[in-house]
Motif scaffolding. Sequence first.
Motif, PDB file in Angstrom:
ATOM      1  N   UNK A  95       3.705  53.881   8.074  1.00 44.05           N
ATOM      2  CA  UNK A  95       3.827  53.490   6.672  1.00 44.05           C
ATOM      3  C   UNK A  95       2.805  52.425   6.307  1.00 44.05           C
ATOM      4  N   UNK A  96       2.604  51.463   7.203  1.00 42.34           N
ATOM      5  CA  UNK A  96       1.616  50.428   6.940  1.00 42.34           C
ATOM      6  C   UNK A  96       0.214  50.988   6.835  1.00 42.34           C
ATOM      7  N   UNK A  97      -0.108  51.971   7.677  1.00 42.71           N
ATOM      8  CA  UNK A  97      -1.420  52.610   7.594  1.00 42.71           C
ATOM      9  C   UNK A  97      -1.568  53.389   6.297  1.00 42.71           C
ATOM     10  N   UNK A  98      -0.527  54.120   5.913  1.00 32.66           N
ATOM     11  CA  UNK A  98      -0.582  54.913   4.683  1.00 32.66           C
ATOM     12  C   UNK A  98      -0.668  54.037   3.432  1.00 32.66           C
ATOM     13  N   UNK A  99      -0.130  52.834   3.488  1.00 32.66           N
ATOM     14  CA  UNK A  99      -0.184  51.946   2.329  1.00 32.66           C
ATOM     15  C   UNK A  99      -1.612  51.533   1.976  1.00 32.66           C
ATOM     16  N   UNK A 100      -2.547  51.665   2.927  1.00 30.00           N
ATOM     17  CA  UNK A 100      -3.936  51.311   2.619  1.00 30.00           C
ATOM     18  C   UNK A 100      -4.594  52.365   1.736  1.00 30.00           C
ATOM     19  N   UNK A 101      -3.896  53.439   1.404  1.00 29.64           N
ATOM     20  CA  UNK A 101      -4.429  54.389   0.429  1.00 29.64           C
ATOM     21  C   UNK A 101      -4.805  53.675  -0.861  1.00 29.64           C
ATOM     22  N   UNK A 102      -4.020  52.667  -1.250  1.00 29.38           N
ATOM     23  CA  UNK A 102      -4.323  51.921  -2.472  1.00 29.38           C
ATOM     24  C   UNK A 102      -5.681  51.245  -2.376  1.00 29.38           C
ATOM     25  N   UNK A 103      -6.016  50.716  -1.189  1.00 26.65           N
ATOM     26  CA  UNK A 103      -7.309  50.046  -1.006  1.00 26.65           C
ATOM     27  C   UNK A 103      -8.463  51.024  -1.171  1.00 26.65           C
ATOM     28  N   UNK A 104      -8.393  52.180  -0.499  1.00 25.80           N
ATOM     29  CA  UNK A 104      -9.481  53.159  -0.558  1.00 25.80           C
ATOM     30  C   UNK A 104      -9.612  53.762  -1.958  1.00 25.80           C
ATOM     31  N   UNK A 105      -8.484  54.096  -2.564  1.00 24.86           N
ATOM     32  CA  UNK A 105      -8.512  54.708  -3.893  1.00 24.86           C
ATOM     33  C   UNK A 105      -9.020  53.715  -4.934  1.00 24.86           C
ATOM     34  N   UNK A 106      -8.553  52.458  -4.872  1.00 26.60           N
ATOM     35  CA  UNK A 106      -9.001  51.448  -5.835  1.00 26.60           C
ATOM     36  C   UNK A 106     -10.490  51.164  -5.676  1.00 26.60           C
ATOM     37  N   UNK A 107     -10.992  51.135  -4.439  1.00 26.14           N
ATOM     38  CA  UNK A 107     -12.421  50.895  -4.221  1.00 26.14           C
ATOM     39  C   UNK A 107     -13.246  52.030  -4.832  1.00 26.14           C
ATOM     40  N   UNK A 271      -3.990  47.724   9.804  1.00 24.77           N
ATOM     41  CA  UNK A 271      -2.950  47.382   8.823  1.00 24.77           C
ATOM     42  C   UNK A 271      -1.587  47.888   9.285  1.00 24.77           C
ATOM     43  N   UNK A 272      -1.552  49.123   9.803  1.00 27.87           N
ATOM     44  CA  UNK A 272      -0.294  49.668  10.302  1.00 27.87           C
ATOM     45  C   UNK A 272       0.222  48.917  11.512  1.00 27.87           C
ATOM     46  N   UNK A 273      -0.684  48.576  12.435  1.00 28.75           N
ATOM     47  CA  UNK A 273      -0.273  47.821  13.624  1.00 28.75           C
ATOM     48  C   UNK A 273       0.227  46.438  13.226  1.00 28.75           C
ATOM     49  N   UNK A 274      -0.386  45.848  12.183  1.00 22.24           N
ATOM     50  CA  UNK A 274       0.059  44.536  11.709  1.00 22.24           C
ATOM     51  C   UNK A 274       1.498  44.598  11.217  1.00 22.24           C
ATOM     52  N   UNK A 275       1.798  45.593  10.376  1.00 26.16           N
ATOM     53  CA  UNK A 275       3.170  45.709   9.872  1.00 26.16           C
ATOM     54  C   UNK A 275       4.151  46.004  10.993  1.00 26.16           C
ATOM     55  N   UNK A 276       3.729  46.879  11.917  1.00 26.48           N
ATOM     56  CA  UNK A 276       4.590  47.179  13.061  1.00 26.48           C
ATOM     57  C   UNK A 276       4.832  45.933  13.900  1.00 26.48           C
TER      58      UNK A 276
END
Length: 470
Positions: A95-107, A271-276
Amino acid sequence: MAAGRTPDPPEIGVTVAGPGGATLPRVPSAASPSTAPQGTTRELLTLAGPLMLSNLAYTVVGFTDTLLMGRLGVVEVGAVGFAHLCLLTLVLLFRGSLNTAATFVARALGAGDEAGVRRWASVFLGCGLVGVPLALMGPWLLDGLFTLLRPDPSVTAVARTYLHIRVWEVPALLLGGAAISVMVGLGNTRTPMRLAWLVMGVNAALAVLFIFGFGWGVAGAAWASVIAVTLQNGLAVWLLGRLHGPRFGRFWPARPTRAELGSLGRVSLPAGVTELAEVSAFTVFQGVISRLGPTELAASQIANQLASLGFLPAFALSSATGSLLSRALGAGRADIAARIGWRGTGLAAAFMGVLGLLFLALPETLIGLFNRSPEVLALGTGVLAVMAAYQILDGVAIVLGGALGGAGDTRFRLIVTLVGAWLVMVLGATLLAPRYGVTGAWAAALVFIAFAAVAYALRFASGRWVRARL
């Protein structure tokens, strides 16, 4: 440029003075000036406001479950809260990895790359399909986690029943989570808000029916959540295509290319490892508390539910800050990105400071909303006093962590989490809990949050996050 590739940042041009004296690049960009945010307070709150209401809905779900479990008993209150942390531990890497979709899409949006928006959205939807095998392996993995943590046997019995049902929501949770993150990257936070309130209403109605009407107890609460979460996330995937497909084209799960895998490995995986790492550390932390007894675990869980009120503005501002900051970088405006980061941090610190004052002024009233046991009231009041001490620091850490994530500087966040959450919080709680009880354990959490806030503030002030590449 191939479709689906987020453009590399252009060469650094003119520099400007950033907060704390750091030199931040102002990068020339071919993107339309209208794609760059302005970094105003109004802009931040416009994007964060619906996310705050989304977080409120999720908090109400947690409150509802805790209140209903309180009617069943003290063991159920602590066990369901502990079980929820175990479920998060199972899914957070993904989930943490997938949440970075916002970063890539916004960029990509900030750079005016509509093909990139469509491609990254499709890649993240494809990655969201990992929820299917994860759900199939979930019961075995969760039983292994119980064996490792060794909570009180009465807690284990209740939590295991709850989790073996909740695991079936994981496929919808991850796929829908990717869709919601794409919407946030596109600046659409109203749709996720409406979906969050939908899941709150459905969960509450079904939980009351299943727990008390059908007499299913803890299992009823679990099935109510599975149905509500599956409905919410299924609608998220459908609405992403319906609302944004006309502009960007069809969103369909896609396999990432080798180059895209490299980007995911640099930004999304840390990012995912951080949340985990953070939530699994908190799960172990709660496991330490659970060994003190069901009363201590219940007091800790109730206080933590109250603290989640502070996460309403903080996590909303973190998501809004990260999305706007990433869009500003895509448009070549690192100066605006820095302004966004500091402004979001100040707003979060102000909101959470108010909550800290409430914890100091009304501890027994707040704890008593959930349980009136004298032992729970006494222990919960002590935990709230510690939580009051770190509310402002927590706001700083949450938003600046989100800002660094929005810039793609996710490896630094991982280092801070591994050192702080595990060496400071978990090890500290293990040493302090046997001697000072549940309050001593939470004192270790206070030290971790202070460490994270200072580390993120220094990193952001340095301006090194500007050079992070997607």
